[in-house]
Design a protein around this motif. Structure first.
Motif, PDB file in Angstrom:
ATOM      1  N   ASP A  66      13.023  -7.894 -22.082  1.00 36.02           N
ATOM      2  CA  ASP A  66      11.884  -7.056 -22.566  1.00 36.02           C
ATOM      3  C   ASP A  66      11.836  -5.999 -21.419  1.00 36.02           C
ATOM      4  OD1 ASP A  66       9.855  -5.858 -23.540  1.00 36.02           O
ATOM      5  OD2 ASP A  66       9.131  -7.658 -24.706  1.00 36.02           O
ATOM      6  N   LYS A  67      12.206  -4.823 -21.764  1.00 36.37           N
ATOM      7  CA  LYS A  67      11.975  -3.689 -20.655  1.00 36.37           C
ATOM      8  C   LYS A  67      10.525  -3.454 -20.672  1.00 36.37           C
ATOM      9  CE  LYS A  67      16.313  -3.457 -19.686  1.00 36.37           C
ATOM     10  NZ  LYS A  67      16.598  -4.417 -18.416  1.00 36.37           N
ATOM     11  N   ARG A  68       9.679  -3.568 -21.699  1.00 35.03           N
ATOM     12  CA  ARG A  68       8.371  -3.100 -21.543  1.00 35.03           C
ATOM     13  C   ARG A  68       7.258  -4.074 -21.017  1.00 35.03           C
ATOM     14  NH1 ARG A  68       5.259   1.108 -21.842  1.00 35.03           N
ATOM     15  NH2 ARG A  68       3.421   1.294 -23.274  1.00 35.03           N
ATOM     16  N   TYR A  69       7.644  -5.413 -21.514  1.00 34.44           N
ATOM     17  CA  TYR A  69       6.631  -6.559 -21.318  1.00 34.44           C
ATOM     18  C   TYR A  69       7.503  -7.792 -20.828  1.00 34.44           C
ATOM     19  CZ  TYR A  69       3.544  -3.620 -24.009  1.00 34.44           C
ATOM     20  OH  TYR A  69       2.709  -2.545 -24.276  1.00 34.44           O
ATOM     21  N   PRO A  70       8.092  -7.628 -19.631  1.00 39.63           N
ATOM     22  CA  PRO A  70       9.083  -8.934 -19.236  1.00 39.63           C
ATOM     23  C   PRO A  70       8.266 -10.016 -18.689  1.00 39.63           C
ATOM     24  CG  PRO A  70       9.217  -7.012 -17.591  1.00 39.63           C
ATOM     25  CD  PRO A  70       8.452  -6.581 -18.796  1.00 39.63           C
ATOM     26  N   VAL A  71       8.675 -11.232 -19.086  1.00 37.79           N
ATOM     27  CA  VAL A  71       7.980 -12.333 -18.726  1.00 37.79           C
ATOM     28  C   VAL A  71       9.039 -13.453 -18.318  1.00 37.79           C
ATOM     29  CG1 VAL A  71       6.669 -14.296 -19.674  1.00 37.79           C
ATOM     30  CG2 VAL A  71       6.047 -12.065 -20.544  1.00 37.79           C
ATOM     31  N   TYR A  72       8.710 -14.347 -17.545  1.00 42.98           N
ATOM     32  CA  TYR A  72       9.394 -15.302 -16.799  1.00 42.98           C
ATOM     33  C   TYR A  72       8.919 -16.507 -16.585  1.00 42.98           C
ATOM     34  CZ  TYR A  72      13.507 -17.920 -14.712  1.00 42.98           C
ATOM     35  OH  TYR A  72      14.339 -18.895 -14.718  1.00 42.98           O
ATOM     36  N   SER A  73       9.017 -17.624 -17.136  1.00 40.45           N
ATOM     37  CA  SER A  73       8.182 -18.822 -16.919  1.00 40.45           C
ATOM     38  C   SER A  73       9.007 -20.000 -16.449  1.00 40.45           C
ATOM     39  CB  SER A  73       7.427 -19.165 -18.186  1.00 40.45           C
ATOM     40  OG  SER A  73       6.117 -18.283 -18.347  1.00 40.45           O
ATOM     41  N   VAL A  74       8.624 -20.683 -15.563  1.00 42.91           N
ATOM     42  CA  VAL A  74       9.240 -22.011 -15.369  1.00 42.91           C
ATOM     43  C   VAL A  74       8.376 -23.240 -15.400  1.00 42.91           C
ATOM     44  CG1 VAL A  74      10.959 -20.762 -13.706  1.00 42.91           C
ATOM     45  CG2 VAL A  74       9.049 -21.602 -12.958  1.00 42.91           C
ATOM     46  N   GLU A  75       8.982 -24.496 -15.549  1.00 46.48           N
ATOM     47  CA  GLU A  75       8.160 -25.547 -15.490  1.00 46.48           C
ATOM     48  C   GLU A  75       8.704 -26.485 -14.364  1.00 46.48           C
ATOM     49  OE1 GLU A  75       7.131 -29.366 -18.445  1.00 46.48           O
ATOM     50  OE2 GLU A  75       8.458 -27.849 -19.255  1.00 46.48           O
ATOM     51  N   THR A  76       7.959 -26.919 -13.517  1.00 49.25           N
ATOM     52  CA  THR A  76       8.120 -27.652 -12.505  1.00 49.25           C
ATOM     53  C   THR A  76       8.744 -29.160 -13.150  1.00 49.25           C
ATOM     54  OG1 THR A  76       5.932 -28.590 -12.033  1.00 49.25           O
ATOM     55  CG2 THR A  76       6.684 -26.535 -11.106  1.00 49.25           C
ATOM     56  N   ALA A  86       0.870  -1.214  -0.081  1.00 46.66           N
ATOM     57  CA  ALA A  86       0.204  -0.214   0.048  1.00 46.66           C
ATOM     58  C   ALA A  86       0.799   1.264  -0.180  1.00 46.66           C
ATOM     59  CB  ALA A  86      -0.829   0.035   1.194  1.00 46.66           C
ATOM     60  N   ASP A  87       2.154   1.030   0.451  1.00 43.28           N
ATOM     61  CA  ASP A  87       2.814   2.355   0.512  1.00 43.28           C
ATOM     62  C   ASP A  87       3.649   2.878  -0.660  1.00 43.28           C
ATOM     63  OD1 ASP A  87       4.680   0.492   0.285  1.00 43.28           O
ATOM     64  OD2 ASP A  87       5.661   0.927   2.157  1.00 43.28           O
ATOM     65  N   GLY A  88       3.231   2.118  -1.962  1.00 44.57           N
ATOM     66  CA  GLY A  88       4.033   2.703  -3.186  1.00 44.57           C
ATOM     67  C   GLY A  88       3.564   1.907  -4.385  1.00 44.57           C
ATOM     68  N   ALA A  89       4.564   1.882  -5.207  1.00 44.55           N
ATOM     69  CA  ALA A  89       4.287   1.167  -6.371  1.00 44.55           C
ATOM     70  C   ALA A  89       5.823   0.217  -6.606  1.00 44.55           C
ATOM     71  CB  ALA A  89       4.604   2.182  -7.745  1.00 44.55           C
ATOM     72  N   TRP A  90       5.734  -0.613  -7.630  1.00 48.56           N
ATOM     73  CA  TRP A  90       6.634  -1.617  -7.588  1.00 48.56           C
ATOM     74  C   TRP A  90       8.083  -1.067  -8.099  1.00 48.56           C
ATOM     75  CZ3 TRP A  90       5.995  -6.071  -5.305  1.00 48.56           C
ATOM     76  CH2 TRP A  90       4.643  -6.736  -5.181  1.00 48.56           C
ATOM     77  N   GLN A  91       9.020  -1.509  -7.735  1.00 52.60           N
ATOM     78  CA  GLN A  91      10.405  -1.382  -8.144  1.00 52.60           C
ATOM     79  C   GLN A  91      10.875  -2.419  -9.222  1.00 52.60           C
ATOM     80  OE1 GLN A  91      11.983   1.789  -7.264  1.00 52.60           O
ATOM     81  NE2 GLN A  91      10.254   2.114  -6.216  1.00 52.60           N
ATOM     82  N   ALA A  92      11.427  -2.020 -10.172  1.00 50.52           N
ATOM     83  CA  ALA A  92      11.765  -3.154 -11.123  1.00 50.52           C
ATOM     84  C   ALA A  92      12.550  -4.480 -10.641  1.00 50.52           C
ATOM     85  CB  ALA A  92      12.709  -2.540 -12.127  1.00 50.52           C
ATOM     86  N   ASP A  93      13.328  -4.168  -9.636  1.00 43.16           N
ATOM     87  CA  ASP A  93      14.096  -5.599  -9.111  1.00 43.16           C
ATOM     88  C   ASP A  93      12.919  -6.053  -8.049  1.00 43.16           C
ATOM     89  OD1 ASP A  93      14.017  -3.512  -6.870  1.00 43.16           O
ATOM     90  OD2 ASP A  93      16.087  -4.198  -6.734  1.00 43.16           O
ATOM     91  N   GLN A  94      11.818  -5.918  -7.573  1.00 32.84           N
ATOM     92  CA  GLN A  94      10.930  -6.537  -6.558  1.00 32.84           C
ATOM     93  C   GLN A  94      10.261  -7.723  -7.033  1.00 32.84           C
ATOM     94  OE1 GLN A  94       9.062  -2.828  -5.310  1.00 32.84           O
ATOM     95  NE2 GLN A  94       9.679  -3.526  -3.408  1.00 32.84           N
ATOM     96  N   VAL A  95      10.113  -8.139  -8.098  1.00 32.33           N
ATOM     97  CA  VAL A  95       9.065  -9.128  -8.663  1.00 32.33           C
ATOM     98  C   VAL A  95      10.068 -10.128  -9.359  1.00 32.33           C
ATOM     99  CG1 VAL A  95       6.823  -9.646  -9.706  1.00 32.33           C
ATOM    100  CG2 VAL A  95       7.169  -7.468  -8.530  1.00 32.33           C
ATOM    101  N   ILE A  96      10.347  -9.877 -10.619  1.00 32.03           N
ATOM    102  CA  ILE A  96      10.653 -10.975 -11.510  1.00 32.03           C
ATOM    103  C   ILE A  96      12.076 -11.468 -11.382  1.00 32.03           C
ATOM    104  CG2 ILE A  96      11.479 -11.292 -13.596  1.00 32.03           C
ATOM    105  CD1 ILE A  96       9.006  -9.905 -15.101  1.00 32.03           C
ATOM    106  N   PRO A  97      13.014 -10.599 -10.687  1.00 36.45           N
ATOM    107  CA  PRO A  97      14.398 -11.104 -10.154  1.00 36.45           C
ATOM    108  C   PRO A  97      13.948 -12.114  -8.995  1.00 36.45           C
ATOM    109  CG  PRO A  97      14.588  -8.721 -10.791  1.00 36.45           C
ATOM    110  CD  PRO A  97      13.254  -9.187 -10.912  1.00 36.45           C
ATOM    111  N   VAL A  98      13.080 -11.670  -8.084  1.00 38.49           N
ATOM    112  CA  VAL A  98      12.965 -12.331  -6.635  1.00 38.49           C
ATOM    113  C   VAL A  98      12.327 -13.637  -7.033  1.00 38.49           C
ATOM    114  CG1 VAL A  98      11.651 -12.242  -4.645  1.00 38.49           C
ATOM    115  CG2 VAL A  98      12.713 -10.074  -5.355  1.00 38.49           C
ATOM    116  N   LEU A  99      11.395 -13.675  -8.154  1.00 39.07           N
ATOM    117  CA  LEU A  99      10.663 -14.878  -8.419  1.00 39.07           C
ATOM    118  C   LEU A  99      11.491 -15.935  -9.264  1.00 39.07           C
ATOM    119  CD1 LEU A  99       7.093 -13.879  -9.204  1.00 39.07           C
ATOM    120  CD2 LEU A  99       7.983 -14.902  -6.934  1.00 39.07           C
ATOM    121  N   ALA A 100      12.193 -15.436 -10.117  1.00 38.26           N
ATOM    122  CA  ALA A 100      13.265 -15.969 -10.876  1.00 38.26           C
ATOM    123  C   ALA A 100      14.243 -16.886  -9.954  1.00 38.26           C
ATOM    124  CB  ALA A 100      14.023 -15.367 -12.015  1.00 38.26           C
TER     125      ALA A 100
END
Length: 171
Positions: A124-134, A93-107
């Motif tokens: 892809d700076k505009r629409y980054p995607v990262y997918s994994v297979e279990t 609630a206190d802000g917006a996402w920083q670029a390193d808070q989501v995809i790098p953490v999950l990857a």
């Protein structure tokens, strides 16, 4: 001589029949049900979400328990389904996402889990995607959108092709 050829031909025919039957049985093996697959997808999403900053939240989006898997890429039979879930990830609630808070953490988390990278478009700076297979064939994906004044992300999962009730419908 004829008897030897007959026995040899019969033996070859039996081996071919056994191999063909094994292949067919393998394709028609029981799977998880769509309820079990939905629970597994949800668990994978929640495990990933738990890695994000405190105060983040998930907003439900897509929740489909029976999408046709009639053109399976796994070589299996038609008539199976997949389960798919997607959530929007809302920042604390206190802000917006920083670029390193989501995809790098999950990857990093998924790599620690031993999941195999399925699609890596983090550059892809505009629409980054990262997918994994279990190891059991589930896909988990985080996708971002650069809205110029803020970043939006979704987190989702897909099951492998399954029989809706766990076994093929007798038809």
């Amino acid at each position: 001589m004829k008897l030897g050829r007959l026995i040899g031909a019969s033996l070859v025919a039996c081996i071919v029949a056994v191999v063909a039957a094994c292949g067919e049985d393998k394709a028609l093996q029981p799977t998880e049900t769509n309820t079990q697959a939905s629970e597994r997808v949800e668990k994978l999403i929640q495990e990933a979400f738990a890695q994000l900053p405190p105060g983040s939240s998930l907003k439900p989006g897509i929740d489909v328990k029976s999408l046709p898997c009639d053109d399976p890429t796994d070589g299996g039979p038609a008539g199976r389904v997949i389960v798919e879930k997607r959530y929007s990830i809302l920042p604390p609630a206190d802000g917006a996402w920083q670029a390193d808070q989501v995809i790098p953490v999950l990857a990093a988390f998924w790599q620690q889990q031993g999941y195999k990278a399925y699609s890596d478009q983090r550059s892809d700076k505009r629409y980054p995607v990262y997918s994994v297979e279990t190891p059991d064939g589930y896909l988990v994906t985080v996708q971002g959108w650069d809205r110029e004044d803020h970043l939006d992300y979704t987190l989702g999962g897909d099951s492998p092709c399954i029989w809706e009730n766990g076994t093929p419908d007798p038809q």
